[in-house]
Design a protein around this motif. Sequence first.
Motif, short mmCIF file in Angstrom:
data_model
loop_
_atom_site.label_atom_id
_atom_site.label_comp_id
_atom_site.label_asym_id
_atom_site.label_seq_id
_atom_site.Cartn_x
_atom_site.Cartn_y
_atom_site.Cartn_z
N SER A 44 0.68 -1.12 -0.23
CA SER A 44 -0.24 -0.06 0.34
C SER A 44 0.83 0.81 0.05
CB SER A 44 -0.89 0.13 1.11
OG SER A 44 -0.38 -0.16 2.33
N ARG A 45 1.90 0.75 -0.49
CA ARG A 45 2.85 2.61 -0.30
C ARG A 45 2.36 3.00 -1.67
NH1 ARG A 45 6.54 -1.55 -2.29
NH2 ARG A 45 7.39 -0.88 -3.68
N SER A 46 2.78 4.58 -1.13
CA SER A 46 2.79 5.29 -2.23
C SER A 46 3.68 5.11 -2.74
CB SER A 46 1.94 6.78 -1.48
OG SER A 46 3.22 6.60 -0.83
N LEU A 47 4.01 6.04 -4.00
CA LEU A 47 4.98 5.86 -4.90
C LEU A 47 5.62 7.20 -4.41
CD1 LEU A 47 3.25 5.54 -8.70
CD2 LEU A 47 5.01 4.05 -7.42
N MET A 48 7.25 6.78 -5.08
CA MET A 48 8.64 7.63 -4.02
C MET A 48 9.17 8.30 -5.12
SD MET A 48 11.74 7.17 -2.01
CE MET A 48 10.27 6.70 -0.33
N GLY A 49 9.06 9.39 -5.02
CA GLY A 49 9.82 10.71 -6.14
C GLY A 49 11.41 10.36 -6.35
N GLU A 50 11.98 10.82 -7.62
CA GLU A 50 13.79 10.35 -7.74
C GLU A 50 13.82 11.02 -6.50
OE1 GLU A 50 16.90 11.37 -10.21
OE2 GLU A 50 14.97 11.56 -11.04
N ALA A 51 13.67 12.38 -5.64
CA ALA A 51 14.41 12.70 -4.71
C ALA A 51 14.01 12.12 -3.36
CB ALA A 51 13.80 14.29 -4.83
N GLY A 52 13.06 12.22 -2.93
CA GLY A 52 12.58 10.97 -1.95
C GLY A 52 13.81 9.85 -1.79
N ALA A 53 13.78 8.73 -3.09
CA ALA A 53 14.52 7.84 -3.30
C ALA A 53 16.10 8.33 -2.99
CB ALA A 53 14.47 6.67 -4.31
N SER A 54 15.65 9.22 -3.61
CA SER A 54 17.60 9.33 -3.58
C SER A 54 18.33 9.78 -1.53
CB SER A 54 17.92 11.20 -3.85
OG SER A 54 17.82 10.52 -5.85
N LYS A 55 17.23 10.69 -0.87
CA LYS A 55 17.41 10.87 0.60
C LYS A 55 17.02 9.89 1.29
CE LYS A 55 14.99 16.10 0.48
NZ LYS A 55 14.40 16.27 1.19
N VAL A 56 16.74 8.70 1.35
CA VAL A 56 16.92 7.19 1.51
C VAL A 56 17.92 6.66 1.08
CG1 VAL A 56 15.83 5.10 1.59
CG2 VAL A 56 14.15 7.33 1.59
N ILE A 57 18.25 6.09 0.02
CA ILE A 57 19.20 5.39 -0.46
C ILE A 57 20.85 6.39 0.49
CG2 ILE A 57 20.90 5.08 -2.18
CD1 ILE A 57 18.88 5.30 -4.17
N PHE A 58 20.31 7.69 0.44
CA PHE A 58 21.87 8.28 1.52
C PHE A 58 21.47 8.09 2.78
CE2 PHE A 58 23.59 12.06 3.33
CZ PHE A 58 25.13 11.57 2.34
N PHE A 59 20.47 8.31 3.24
CA PHE A 59 20.63 8.29 4.85
C PHE A 59 20.47 6.91 4.84
CE2 PHE A 59 19.10 12.61 4.00
CZ PHE A 59 20.06 13.64 4.75
N GLY A 60 20.29 6.22 4.44
CA GLY A 60 19.93 4.54 5.40
C GLY A 60 21.04 4.09 4.64
N GLY A 61 21.58 3.87 3.39
CA GLY A 61 22.48 3.46 2.26
C GLY A 61 24.12 3.93 3.37
N VAL A 62 24.04 5.13 3.25
CA VAL A 62 25.24 5.93 3.65
C VAL A 62 25.92 6.24 4.71
CG1 VAL A 62 26.53 7.09 2.37
CG2 VAL A 62 25.29 5.62 0.56
#
Length: 316
Positions: A44-62
């Motif tokens: 049920s998650r909503s689609l995430m934009g490119e900016a939001g996905a980049s933040k998740v990857i940066f903060f969560g993965g780096v």
Amino acid sequence: MQSALDPAGSEASAVATLFWVMVVGGGVIWLGVIGLMIYASRKSRSLMGEAGASKVIFFGGVAFPVVVLAGLLSYAVWLMPAMRPWFGGEGEGLRRIEVTGEQFWWRVRYLDASGKVIRESANEVRMPVGERVLFRLKASDVIHSFWIPSIGGKMDAIPGRINELQLMATKPGSYRGVCAEFCGTSHALMAFTVQAMPAAELDTWLAAAPAPAVSPTPGGPAPADPAPGLALFLRHGCAACHAIDGTEAEGRIGPDLTRFGQRPTIGAGTLPNTQENLVRFIRAPDQIKPNVRMPAYGMLPEDELAAIAEYLRGLE
């Protein structure tokens, strides 16, 4: 008796603390990764934009893993001096114990301030509580590794050189040490016991003369003739390899058997020190410790084996 997570020494406490901090840090990272997986798997998650996905990857993965791992690394580096302490040049003022690894046992020598041997033992280390000890580690044949998990970290004993390790026991008790470097067929049968005791008791033990090599007759004077076990011990050539204070046995190839009766085990921690086990070991040592250098004495009559074993266990 042998757990790095049940510390009885200052160095082992530092190792245990580092372990639990690493476990917590690793657990935090694991929870973060699992949380991201759960979030990504929601229908049920909503689609995430490119900016939001980049933040998740940066903060969560780096950023998050880098900060946590950097903190763990910094803490480990800060803790290193406590795990490998070093005070005063070559250990001046510290009690010194020389331990030599051999296939497959440990030669233990207690030294005075000038380096002279006060007492020699085998497969048993006695150290004071609350006092730092300098261990001088040597090897006579191949590389061994001296490790008392409950007291501190390990260090290699290498032929041709002397490595020095400082340890301090913080709780009295009996602990188990092992060889942590594969050194041959009976590597796993090369343990030793560590008795941590008050310094005054250790000094008394070191200064006390061992029991007479010939036990006196109960209620009477010492016998004129050597004890049967000692006579057999000398007759069958055991003195060529072993030494016993106060006797003609002055061998230096095998373990020193003075005060053998005080040792809790035989064969470097392989068997409890009982009459039956000692007879078994003398009769066929290779069956208990493969490739041990001690020859078998299976040709001896049972009564002679029993007499030798009884004599050795009476040496206290």
